[in-house]
Design a protein around this motif. Sequence first.
Motif, PDB file in Angstrom:
ATOM      1  N   THR A  80       0.842  -1.211   0.000  1.00  0.00           N
ATOM      2  CA  THR A  80       0.000   0.000   0.000  1.00  0.00           C
ATOM      3  C   THR A  80       0.871   1.252   0.000  1.00  0.00           C
ATOM      4  O   THR A  80       0.563   2.236  -0.691  1.00  0.00           O
ATOM      5  N   LYS A  83       2.191   2.038  -3.485  1.00  0.00           N
ATOM      6  CA  LYS A  83       1.113   2.555  -4.352  1.00  0.00           C
ATOM      7  C   LYS A  83       0.798   4.015  -4.017  1.00  0.00           C
ATOM      8  O   LYS A  83       0.622   4.846  -4.907  1.00  0.00           O
ATOM      9  N   GLU A  84       0.712   4.322  -2.708  1.00  0.00           N
ATOM     10  CA  GLU A  84       0.379   5.684  -2.275  1.00  0.00           C
ATOM     11  C   GLU A  84       1.484   6.679  -2.657  1.00  0.00           C
ATOM     12  O   GLU A  84       1.191   7.798  -3.085  1.00  0.00           O
ATOM     13  N   ASP A  87       1.293   7.429  -6.320  1.00  0.00           N
ATOM     14  CA  ASP A  87       0.134   8.245  -6.731  1.00  0.00           C
ATOM     15  C   ASP A  87       0.184   9.681  -6.215  1.00  0.00           C
ATOM     16  O   ASP A  87      -0.599  10.521  -6.649  1.00  0.00           O
ATOM     17  N   SER A  88       1.072   9.970  -5.246  1.00  0.00           N
ATOM     18  CA  SER A  88       1.100  11.291  -4.618  1.00  0.00           C
ATOM     19  C   SER A  88       2.353  12.078  -5.007  1.00  0.00           C
ATOM     20  O   SER A  88       3.477  11.609  -4.784  1.00  0.00           O
ATOM     21  N   TRP A  91       4.216  13.139  -1.703  1.00  0.00           N
ATOM     22  CA  TRP A  91       4.983  12.056  -1.099  1.00  0.00           C
ATOM     23  C   TRP A  91       6.210  11.709  -1.928  1.00  0.00           C
ATOM     24  O   TRP A  91       7.230  11.309  -1.397  1.00  0.00           O
TER      25      TRP A  91
END
Length: 403
Positions: A80, A83-84, A87-88, A91
């Motif tokens: 996770t 993936k985060e 996508d950010s 981050w």
Amino acid sequence: MVIIENKDFKQLSVFDQLLPESYLKLQGELAIVDELLKDESLFAPFIEKFNSKCGRHSTPVDTYIRMMYLKFRYNLGYETLCKEVGDSITWRIFCHIPICGEVPDYTTLAKLTKRFGKDTLEELNSLIVQKAIEKKLIKARKIRIDTTVIKSNIHYPTDAGLLSDGVRVLTRLVKKVKDTGIAAKAEFRDRTRSIKKRILNIVKFTKNRTNEAKEKVHQTVKELVEIAKDVLCSAKKVSEIAKEEIKNTQNTNRSRDFLIQKLENTISIVDKVISQTSEVLKGTISISNRVVSIFDQGARPIKRGKAKADIEFGRKVALAESEEGLIICSIVEEGNPADKTLAVPTVKKAIKVLNKVPKEVTGDRGFYSSTNEKEIRELKVEHVAIPKPGKKSEKRIKFERQH
């Protein structure tokens, strides 16, 4: 090869330059943490252990530490997390990964964590805490000690469920051993279908809360024990034949040896599960060192007395928290030791991490003992505030109610 810093991050791509300035600038908590992590002395524990000039390039330590911060800060799994971060934009900037750059694979992060080890991460935590004290971000004059449970990622343990897991894992490992060409002619019968059928019967029987249904469940568990014994016996023969064939061939193969070792470990665990289930069927309720998981043998049943979960399965951890709410240190324990046995070790570890003695130490009544109070004071702690359980004398009541 361990890389300290991601040099590609400094070379902005066309896409990076097209982004508004507000996207490239970190805000709030991430900006504070980013500034703190710019100190290269924090990478010392990693460089000392794995400063190698050979091998292929790995994930930069700087990126790894930042991603691990996000993982623990937001309680994310490795998959996770990747993936985060992917996508950010924010981050990515924080982790020093270019917009067009590839995010490290979650398996890479897991392997690096295992490679660096618990001691390295604890040393990093100590360095960060000390830097925060130096910059006066925290004072840590008062600390609070407490315990909690780190839950293991296991399903609720039942005798039938553990037997099912054991048979399934043994069958899978035997097939893998045979696929390597060792013990190929050894007899082994796949009994996973028989196990599954009986587990489904137990589910049906438990819907009816009658004595007849209980007897049927009892009988089905007996059948599961017999099937597990047959599978265990066959797995032992496969293991013995495999070891004998390896001796004769004298060819070294690390992955094959690892598989056989894993098979032997699982045989030992399943044997324990069969023994404890047999004891339960005889009417024994309390079993010491009971196996609660085939996959995590260190997990223990810990009674917490919570409304949602009276018993949790995992490990007990003692924490020391500063007055600002920052976790100073932690001690993970196997099993479920009494809180009062963890009080002094936790305070000693906190002093070592802080590199100074706090003025005040507090904890709940579970940590109390006259010996604990005495030993913590001997560490030069001025005030020890741990309430005494049970009936108290007037002198003790007056002592606990003082300012």
